[in-house]
Design a protein around this motif. Structure first.
Motif, mmCIF file in Angstrom:
data_model
loop_
_atom_site.group_PDB
_atom_site.id
_atom_site.type_symbol
_atom_site.label_atom_id
_atom_site.label_comp_id
_atom_site.label_asym_id
_atom_site.label_seq_id
_atom_site.Cartn_x
_atom_site.Cartn_y
_atom_site.Cartn_z
ATOM 1 N N LEU A 292 0.580 -1.315 0.017
ATOM 2 C CA LEU A 292 -0.029 0.065 -0.024
ATOM 3 C C LEU A 292 0.695 1.101 0.229
ATOM 4 O O LEU A 292 0.450 2.321 -0.409
ATOM 5 N N GLN A 293 2.201 1.001 0.316
ATOM 6 C CA GLN A 293 3.058 2.327 0.276
ATOM 7 C C GLN A 293 3.939 2.553 -0.847
ATOM 8 O O GLN A 293 4.411 3.356 -0.771
ATOM 9 N N TRP A 294 3.619 1.548 -1.721
ATOM 10 C CA TRP A 294 4.451 1.434 -3.087
ATOM 11 C C TRP A 294 4.240 3.056 -3.720
ATOM 12 O O TRP A 294 3.001 3.537 -3.609
ATOM 13 N N LEU B 227 3.712 4.338 -9.589
ATOM 14 C CA LEU B 227 4.475 3.826 -10.883
ATOM 15 C C LEU B 227 4.423 2.401 -10.553
ATOM 16 O O LEU B 227 4.200 1.697 -11.233
ATOM 17 N N ASP B 228 5.071 2.034 -9.337
ATOM 18 C CA ASP B 228 5.310 0.457 -8.888
ATOM 19 C C ASP B 228 3.972 -0.102 -8.904
ATOM 20 O O ASP B 228 3.928 -1.248 -9.339
ATOM 21 N N TRP B 229 3.012 0.356 -7.985
ATOM 22 C CA TRP B 229 1.694 -0.180 -7.978
ATOM 23 C C TRP B 229 0.956 -0.542 -9.411
ATOM 24 O O TRP B 229 0.521 -1.508 -9.808
ATOM 25 N N GLN B 230 1.127 0.686 -10.259
ATOM 26 C CA GLN B 230 0.668 0.529 -11.498
ATOM 27 C C GLN B 230 0.986 -0.760 -12.493
ATOM 28 O O GLN B 230 0.436 -1.373 -13.146
ATOM 29 N N LEU C 237 -6.856 -4.167 -10.631
ATOM 30 C CA LEU C 237 -6.644 -4.282 -9.344
ATOM 31 C C LEU C 237 -6.598 -3.044 -8.746
ATOM 32 O O LEU C 237 -5.670 -2.184 -8.776
ATOM 33 N N ASP C 238 -7.277 -2.744 -7.815
ATOM 34 C CA ASP C 238 -7.365 -1.145 -7.145
ATOM 35 C C ASP C 238 -6.925 -1.323 -5.600
ATOM 36 O O ASP C 238 -7.420 -2.352 -5.143
ATOM 37 N N ARG C 239 -5.949 -0.467 -5.149
ATOM 38 C CA ARG C 239 -5.738 -0.519 -3.620
ATOM 39 C C ARG C 239 -6.030 0.670 -3.022
ATOM 40 O O ARG C 239 -5.699 0.998 -1.934
ATOM 41 N N GLU C 240 -7.248 1.367 -3.670
ATOM 42 C CA GLU C 240 -7.903 2.357 -2.711
ATOM 43 C C GLU C 240 -8.247 2.121 -1.488
ATOM 44 O O GLU C 240 -8.966 1.012 -1.240
ATOM 45 N N GLN C 241 -8.064 3.090 -0.544
ATOM 46 C CA GLN C 241 -8.165 2.499 1.010
ATOM 47 C C GLN C 241 -9.448 3.614 1.361
ATOM 48 O O GLN C 241 -9.215 4.899 1.132
#
Length: 1020
Positions: free
Chosen positions: A369-371, A374-377, A403-407
């Protein structure tokens, strides 16, 4: 087909390293897409559009990657007919794969609490709920799958039960259960019915297969085929499954098929999917060596059972032993000299084991979650199109589309969300909603009525608009839409290493295996028939009931669910109308469209993929064979007796008995539903199938083969069969075996007939046959003709039916059975036959008992009988080829005029169709009513006057020597005088389509009328 040998699943080229690269002279497909994160350069463009056939026929040589001590090819280690055996290292790999992946689903299911679903009526034992008497009784009229309100309620209850499953992955994702469709059991057949039939995966003649040796490649007993699909649409993806090995990338290109028997005499497999015509090719090639059967079985179980959940795909049938086929995934790279290197099977299993990791490891979620964005994408892009699995859930596997990481809650860390874009099953969307279906039917009906109405009221327009809006409203409901968006927590999901391209290809394998197994069992039918078909597709067509549609080769709902869950996200669809236009046959507009098509001089194969057209041909062949044999075997039996015997032989009940002798019910292809559940319906379908088979034998093997098959089935006794097949010659031929033309000198009747022979250009060997054909019923017995022409008329009718049927079947490939029947009735009817007889001057040669020898005006029916008798005489004296030539000259050219003038329908039928288009919605349709107004003249020469009424208004009147002819005249009068929009539409349609042909036809008619007038003036 040669093109497709190269346009296979090898759509991606690899040039990653000194041993890779594009072979010289080879080029990548223009449809090739490459992932952006791959190290290989983009594919080269096409240098040539086509290749020589010789190059295409050359199979690419292949080799396998290194055995790496997993396999041994030492001759001392080989067992039986293998070339490679597995080592202990390979056995350890198999045990590890089975433990980690093979048993994972089973362990997960056992760990969950057992769920006892509520019992519905659909759970009742088929042996009790669908007894043999239910399915096979004619009296009670019951069927295995009724559409009563109670069963509809049960289906709804079944859907609710499936929705309530506690292990369901998501409410919009549908899962597969063995023997179940989305709305209930797949099979509701009786216990007796379930013991046979292709629809129950029981293939006649299929023998048990001796088990393969699991730890060897069994190279000596397996036949290898590379499977390719064309066109490549929906099988090329921008994210293919790639395995990296030895600094090279091996791309998935499809599957290899290993068969226990050679696939000889099996045609290409064609299937319609996504409204596109696909061809599945199986090309024999040198087999890759580095595999063992045990490894293939482990992979198949993992992919087909655990990932795709194809529980109803049975490759063993009823037999125990080895599966009929084994499959190996092909991961390849191209070699510089034009060959291919195929990845060894153990490397595929190692790749799957290494790929089996948590999608989002729980211990790493905080770091992920801290990436950086650009790395997450980049990670999310790598996961796109990947199949992930959640063991024990229903369904267990799904394709990642986002793949979504929205909190949403900063205080709680949640797993990233998997977004999947799926398709809701038709039964659960607006397409399966009863309210929508009812509204859609009423909308289409009203739209059609308004299109045919002379004046459209404003109120009716508003009604149509309101229904259209109501339909759109239902389609836009969230609970009814076909497309759904599914959001899932990534917790508990594991990567599989498989992408959607593997699943897309895998879903073609059930279609192919069904096709191969069915054609192998048709070889068993060849033995029962006693004739081997060269054109195998023709035999399959004869066995295909109109209800049958081959789309998936197995439980259709299972296939649809698996494609939606794991197939490619947005498949491209072809034109739906392009396929429906050849299958649709209902509706007045469809009728006009099809019946306006002219015959093809160079006919193409028919695109109608069921046996109705062959049945139309076979019916004429059976009637012809029966008529000919009865005519010769019973020389003293009158026409009525012959017709009675023929009816007994050609009736459906008797033909169904002959079909049962051939066991056609075991080979027929028909839908797994209520269509043929009643025994009476099944018998009728078997009779039609038998006629289609006779038609197919006649088309390929000729009349003699059809005669032998029909005669062999008619009689069990060899003596009776010999009598039936070896019938005697005609009595007139028996009296003068060589010829009777020497009698012409002493017979004025025969002398007169020679001028008729001169006019038609045919000289009879037995001219007394021609005399018999022209002898009317009023003439008594005489030694010249030995009787009148009524028996010949009986035979000639069947001969004309056969010749006309064959011509129409070949030259009108887009016409269904009903349309062909309409065309045939326009050719073989009293009116047309009498017209031909009159043009040939047959009435001048008719032999009557009139001593005055004055020319007699013959009735239409008598002239038609003369022509049919002449046809019979021509067949008896010559053969069927002469009849073909005669009808090619005198009958078939008239078809163009019949079609352009729409004379293929009689006036009464045409008037009824026009009246039905003017019906009022919600009321019983008004039909034309005929009333006899007057009858004048003596009993032997009456004249009838008939009027026709529509909606209480007289619209036409006609006269004739019979009530039927007077009604025809009244109908014709009504069609000319009354303003029917349908008639105007038909005329405009024909005018637009055949403007030039109509001009030529009118010009020719004017020329003929002018010549006729000039001849009349000269005569005066």
């Amino acid at each position: 087909n040669l093109f497709f040998l190269s346009a296979d699943m090898s759509f991606h080229r690899d040039s990653g390293g000194p041993r890779g690269g594009m072979p010289p002279g080879q080029h990548s497909s223009p449809q090739t897409f490459r992932p952006t994160n791959m190290r290989t350069p983009p594919p080269q463009p096409h240098a040539e559009e086509e290749k020589d056939e010789d190059d295409l026929l050359k199979p690419a040589w292949i080799r396998c990657t290194h055995a790496e001590s997993y396999y041994s090819n030492d001759p001392m280690d080989q067992v039986g007919d293998s070339t490679v055996v597995g080592t202990s290292k390979l056995r350890e790999l198999y045990e590890r794969f089975e433990e980690e992946l093979g048993k994972r689903q089973e362990r997960a299911k056992e760990a969950r609490p057992k769920w006892e679903p509520p019992i519905t009526k659909l759970d009742e034992d088929p042996d009790d709920s669908s007894s043999d008497s239910d399915c096979e009784s004619d009296e009670d009229g019951s069927s295995c799958s009724s559409s009563s309100d109670s069963e509809v309620f049960d289906v709804i209850a079944e859907i609710k039960r499936k929705k309530a499953h506690p292990d369901r992955l998501h409410e919009e994702l549908w899962y597969n259960d063995p023997g179940q469709m989305n709305d209930g059991p797949l099979c509701k057949c009786s216990a007796k019915a379930r013991r046979t039939g292709i629809r129950h995966s029981i293939y006649p003649g299929e023998e048990p297969v001796k088990p393969c040796r699991p730890m060897s490649n069994n190279a000596g007993k397996l036949f290898h085929y590379r499977i390719t699909v064309s066109p490549p649409t929906n099988f090329l993806t921008d994210r293919p499954t790639v395995i990296e090995y030895d600094d090279h990338e091996y791309l998935f290109e499809g599957f290899s098929l290993f068969s226990h028997t050679p696939l000889t005499s099996i045609p290409l497999c064609r299937v319609i999917r996504f409204n596109i015509d696909y061809t599945i090719h199986f090309i024999e090639e040198m087999a890759p060596e580095n595999y063992c059967v045990r490894g293939l079985e482990l992979f198949a179980s993992y992919l087909f059972q655990d990932i795709l959940e194809l529980y109803d795909w049975n490759l063993k049938g009823e037999a125990s032993g080895c599966q009929q086929f084994h499959f190996m995934p092909r991961f390849v790279r191209f070699l510089p000299d034009g060959g291919k290197e195929v990845l060894s099977m153990h490397q595929v299993l190692l790749y799957l084991l290494c790929s089996s990791k948590a999608l989002v490891p729980e211990e790493e979620i905080a770091d992920m979650l801290q990436w950086e964005q650009l790395d997450w994408q980049k990670y999310a892009e790598e996961c796109k199109g990947m199949i992930v699995t959640n063991p024990g859930m229903k369904p267990s596997s799904v394709r990642i589309d986002q793949l979504d990481r929205e909190q949403f809650n900063p205080d709680v860390i949640t797993f990233p969300i998997i977004v999947h874009f799926g398709i809701r099953p038709a039964q659960l969307s607006y397409a399966g909603d009863p309210q929508y279906q009812k509204l859609w039917k009423s909308y289409v009906k009203l739209r059609h009525l308004l299109a045919n109405s002379p004046k459209v009221k404003k109120l009716d327009k508003q009604k149509l608009s309101q229904r259209e809006e109501a339909l759109q409203k239902i389609r836009q409901k969230n609970t009814m839409r076909r497309e759904v968006t599914v959001e899932l927590s990534s917790q508990g999901f594991w990567k599989s290493g498989i992408r959607s391209d593997v699943c897309q290809h895998a879903m073609m394998l059930p279609v192919l295996t069904h096709h191969i197994r069915y054609h192998q069992c048709l070889m068993h039918l060849d033995e029962l028939i006693g004739y081997v078909f060269k054109e195998r597709c023709l035999l399959q067509l004869a066995m295909t009931h109109p209800s049958h549609h081959l789309n998936f080769g197995m439980n259709p709902d299972h296939a649809r669910n698996s494609l939606s869950n794991c197939g490619i996200r947005q498949p491209k669809y072809g034109d739906r109308k392009a396929h429906q236009m050849y299958m649709r046959k209902k509706g007045i507009n469809t009728l006009i469209n099809i019946m306006s098509r002219l015959g093809q001089d160079d006919p193409s194969p028919s695109r109608i993929n069921h046996n109705e057209r062959l049945e139309f041909l076979g019916d004429a062949v059976v009637e012809f064979l029966t008529s000919v044999h009865l005519y010769y075997l019973f020389p003293s039996l009158e026409e009525g007796g012959l017709a009675t015997y023929r009816t007994a032989i050609v009736q459906n009940q008797h033909l169904a008995m002959l079909a049962k002798k051939l066991e056609l019910d075991r080979f027929m292809l028909y839908a797994h539903g209520p269509d043929l559940c009643r025994e009476s319906d099944l018998r009728h379908a078997m009779a039609n199938c038998f006629e289609a088979l006779i038609g197919a034998v006649y088309l390929e093997g000729g009349l003699d083969e059809a005669r032998l098959l029909f005669g062999r089935l008619l009689f069990n006794s060899e003596d009776l069969r010999e009598v039936w097949l070896n019938y005697p010659a005609h009595p007139l031929q028996v009296q003068e075996p060589q010829t009777d033309r020497q009698l012409i000198e002493t017979s004025p009747v025969l002398q007169k007939l020679t001028s008729f022979e001169d006019s038609i250009g045919v000289f009879f060997t037995h001219v007394r046959l021609l005399a018999r054909a022209f002898t009317l019923r009023t003439v008594g017995f005489n030694h010249l003709t030995l009787g009148h022409n009524q028996r010949m008329e009986f035979l000639g009718d069947s001969i004309m039916q056969l010749v006309a049927t064959e011509y129409l079947f070949i030259h009108f490939p887009d016409h269904h059975e009903g349309h062909l029947t309409l065309l045939r009735s326009s050719l073989v009817n009293n009116r047309t036959q009498a017209k031909v007889a009159e043009e040939l001057g047959m009435q001048e040669f008719a032999i009557t008992n009139d001593k005055t020898k004055r020319p007699v005006a013959l009735r239409t029916k008598t002239l038609a009988d003369l022509l049919e008798s002449f046809i019979a005489a021509l067949y008896i004296d010559k053969d069927l080829e002469y009849v073909h030539t005669f009808m090619n000259v005198c009958f078939f050219p008239r078809l163009k005029e019949f079609i352009l003038n729409q004379d293929w329908n009689d006036p009464k039928s045409q008037l009824q169709q026009c009246c039905l288009t003017l019906r009022t919605e919600g009321k019983e349709p008004d039909i034309p009513l005929y009333k006899t107004l007057q009858t004048v003249g003596p009993s032997h020469a009456r004249t009838y006057t008939v009027a026709v009424y529509f909606k209480g208004e007289r619209i036409g009147c006609g006269k004739g020597p019979s009530i039927q002819q007077a009604e025809m005249g009244a109908a014709m009068d009504a069609l000319e005088k009354y303003n029917f929009p349908q008639m105007a539409h038909q005329k405009r349609f024909i005018e637009r389509k055949y403007r030039q042909e109509l001009k030529e036809m009118r010009r020719e008619r004017e020329r003929q009328e002018k010549e006729s007038d000039e001849a009349e003036e000269c005569r005066k």
